[in-house]
Design an enzyme around this catalytic site. Structure first.
Site, PDB file in Angstrom:
ATOM      1  N   THR A  36       0.846  -1.197   0.000  1.00  0.00           N
ATOM      2  CA  THR A  36       0.000   0.000   0.000  1.00  0.00           C
ATOM      3  C   THR A  36       0.876   1.239   0.000  1.00  0.00           C
ATOM      4  O   THR A  36       1.936   1.255   0.619  1.00  0.00           O
ATOM      5  CB  THR A  36      -0.927   0.050   1.230  1.00  0.00           C
ATOM      6  OG1 THR A  36      -0.141   0.107   2.421  1.00  0.00           O
ATOM      7  CG2 THR A  36      -1.875  -1.130   1.265  1.00  0.00           C
ATOM      8  N   ASN A  38       1.087   4.762   1.446  1.00  0.00           N
ATOM      9  CA  ASN A  38       0.481   5.520   2.544  1.00  0.00           C
ATOM     10  C   ASN A  38       0.441   6.997   2.172  1.00  0.00           C
ATOM     11  O   ASN A  38       1.390   7.514   1.612  1.00  0.00           O
ATOM     12  CB  ASN A  38       1.295   5.294   3.815  1.00  0.00           C
ATOM     13  CG  ASN A  38       1.192   3.861   4.283  1.00  0.00           C
ATOM     14  OD1 ASN A  38       1.592   2.940   3.570  1.00  0.00           O
ATOM     15  ND2 ASN A  38       0.624   3.659   5.451  1.00  0.00           N
ATOM     16  N   GLU A 113      -4.303   4.515   3.284  1.00  0.00           N
ATOM     17  CA  GLU A 113      -3.373   3.835   2.383  1.00  0.00           C
ATOM     18  C   GLU A 113      -4.104   3.322   1.161  1.00  0.00           C
ATOM     19  O   GLU A 113      -5.252   2.913   1.226  1.00  0.00           O
ATOM     20  CB  GLU A 113      -2.620   2.704   3.071  1.00  0.00           C
ATOM     21  CG  GLU A 113      -3.282   2.138   4.270  1.00  0.00           C
ATOM     22  CD  GLU A 113      -2.512   1.000   4.901  1.00  0.00           C
ATOM     23  OE1 GLU A 113      -1.765   0.290   4.215  1.00  0.00           O
ATOM     24  OE2 GLU A 113      -2.710   0.799   6.100  1.00  0.00           O
TER      25      GLU A 113
HETATM   26  N1  RBF Z   1      -6.745  -3.631   8.269  1.00  0.00           N
HETATM   27  C1  RBF Z   1      -7.575  -4.061   9.257  1.00  0.00           C
HETATM   28  O1  RBF Z   1      -7.172  -4.146  10.397  1.00  0.00           O
HETATM   29  N2  RBF Z   1      -8.873  -4.389   8.983  1.00  0.00           N
HETATM   30  C2  RBF Z   1      -9.414  -4.334   7.744  1.00  0.00           C
HETATM   31  O2  RBF Z   1     -10.589  -4.640   7.559  1.00  0.00           O
HETATM   32  C3  RBF Z   1      -8.554  -3.906   6.659  1.00  0.00           C
HETATM   33  N3  RBF Z   1      -9.005  -3.849   5.390  1.00  0.00           N
HETATM   34  C4  RBF Z   1      -8.179  -3.434   4.396  1.00  0.00           C
HETATM   35  C5  RBF Z   1      -8.662  -3.389   3.086  1.00  0.00           C
HETATM   36  C6  RBF Z   1      -7.835  -2.965   2.046  1.00  0.00           C
HETATM   37  C7  RBF Z   1      -8.374  -2.930   0.653  1.00  0.00           C
HETATM   38  C8  RBF Z   1      -6.497  -2.582   2.324  1.00  0.00           C
HETATM   39  C9  RBF Z   1      -5.580  -2.135   1.223  1.00  0.00           C
HETATM   40  C10 RBF Z   1      -6.018  -2.634   3.618  1.00  0.00           C
HETATM   41  C11 RBF Z   1      -6.845  -3.051   4.668  1.00  0.00           C
HETATM   42  N4  RBF Z   1      -6.387  -3.121   5.981  1.00  0.00           N
HETATM   43  C12 RBF Z   1      -7.210  -3.549   6.990  1.00  0.00           C
HETATM   44  C13 RBF Z   1      -5.110  -2.501   6.325  1.00  0.00           C
HETATM   45  C14 RBF Z   1      -3.940  -3.434   6.443  1.00  0.00           C
HETATM   46  O3  RBF Z   1      -3.884  -3.913   7.747  1.00  0.00           O
HETATM   47  C15 RBF Z   1      -2.704  -2.580   6.114  1.00  0.00           C
HETATM   48  O4  RBF Z   1      -2.717  -2.276   4.746  1.00  0.00           O
HETATM   49  C16 RBF Z   1      -1.400  -3.229   6.482  1.00  0.00           C
HETATM   50  O5  RBF Z   1      -1.326  -3.446   7.848  1.00  0.00           O
HETATM   51  C17 RBF Z   1      -0.222  -2.351   6.051  1.00  0.00           C
HETATM   52  O6  RBF Z   1      -0.218  -1.135   6.711  1.00  0.00           O
HETATM   53 MG    MG Z   2       1.817   0.857   3.145  1.00  0.00          MG
END
Ligand code: RBF
Ligand code: MG
Length: 177
Positions: A36, A38, A113
């Site tokens: 991702t 940020n 992100e």
């Molecule tokens: N993190 C969560 O804790 N819960 C989520 O439901 C969640 N959904 C995400 C959905 C998408 C499309 C993306 C790109 C990220 C999501 N994340 C979620 C964040 C994820 O934990 C994070 O991208 C990584 O920890 C990197 O920072």
């Molecule tokens: Mg990132």
């Protein structure tokens, strides 16, 4: 079961803006295999509830020399400002965006992100990103396993791709060129 994505775009979308790409926690690619970019939370993004959104993004290289920056965990990150992006890699791509506190990781800070739906050859720290946020997918959730989180993100990607193909959403692709 998931709520479907709305078929019509409505207020406050589209949110179209250009932004910097900042350092994340370094978890996206290494831990989840879902890199991702940020971004700082703009006032427009801050008005959105925490959750998962979708739209289009485009990367913009910045002409600036290489820099090395220290991430919050002490790891050094090289900022190439997008110098290694190919012509194709600066096209408009579908994206999914996560805004909030990543309950699975218990962040204390609200973050935003973007996962651009394309496989990039190299990183692009320090480049700029332009995006059109077009709609909401679901709230942020906690999970019992990392695999369950990854599975849900893959479903987000599938749903976003399907919605973005419709002419209602697809027309916004051209608004960030
Ligand atoms: N993190 C969560 O804790 N819960 C989520 O439901 C969640 N959904 C995400 C959905 C998408 C499309 C993306 C790109 C990220 C999501 N994340 C979620 C964040 C994820 O934990 C994070 O991208 C990584 O920890 C990197 O920072
Ligand atoms: Mg990132």
């Amino acid at each position: 079961m998931r709520d479907p994505i709305k078929t019509k775009i409505s207020e406050p979308y589209p949110i179209i803006e250009e932004s910097e790409i900042i350092n994340g926690f370094g978890r996206g690619s290494s831990e989840l295999g879902i890199p991702t970019a940020n971004i700082p939370i703009s006032s427009n993004l801050n008005k959105l509830d925490p959750g998962i959104y979708f739209g289009f993004s485009k990367l913009i290289p910045v002409s600036k020399d290489l820099e090395t920056k220290k991430r919050s965990d002490g790891h050094l990150v090289e900022f190439n400002h997008g110098a290694n992006l190919s012509g194709e890699e600066t096209c408009v791509f579908p994206m999914v965006m996560s805004i909030g506190y990543n309950p699975f990781y218990n962040n204390t800070e609200k973050t935003a992100e973007v996962h651009i739906i394309h496989k990039f050859q190299d990183n692009f720290y320090g480049a700029k990103i332009k995006h059109a946020v077009l709609g909401y997918i679901r709230p942020e959730l906690n999970y019992t396993t990392k695999e369950a989180l990854i599975e849900d993100i893959n479903l987000d990607i599938e749903m976003a791709l399907r919605a973005l193909e419709s002419s209602e959403y697809n027309q916004y692709k051209h608004k960030i060129l």
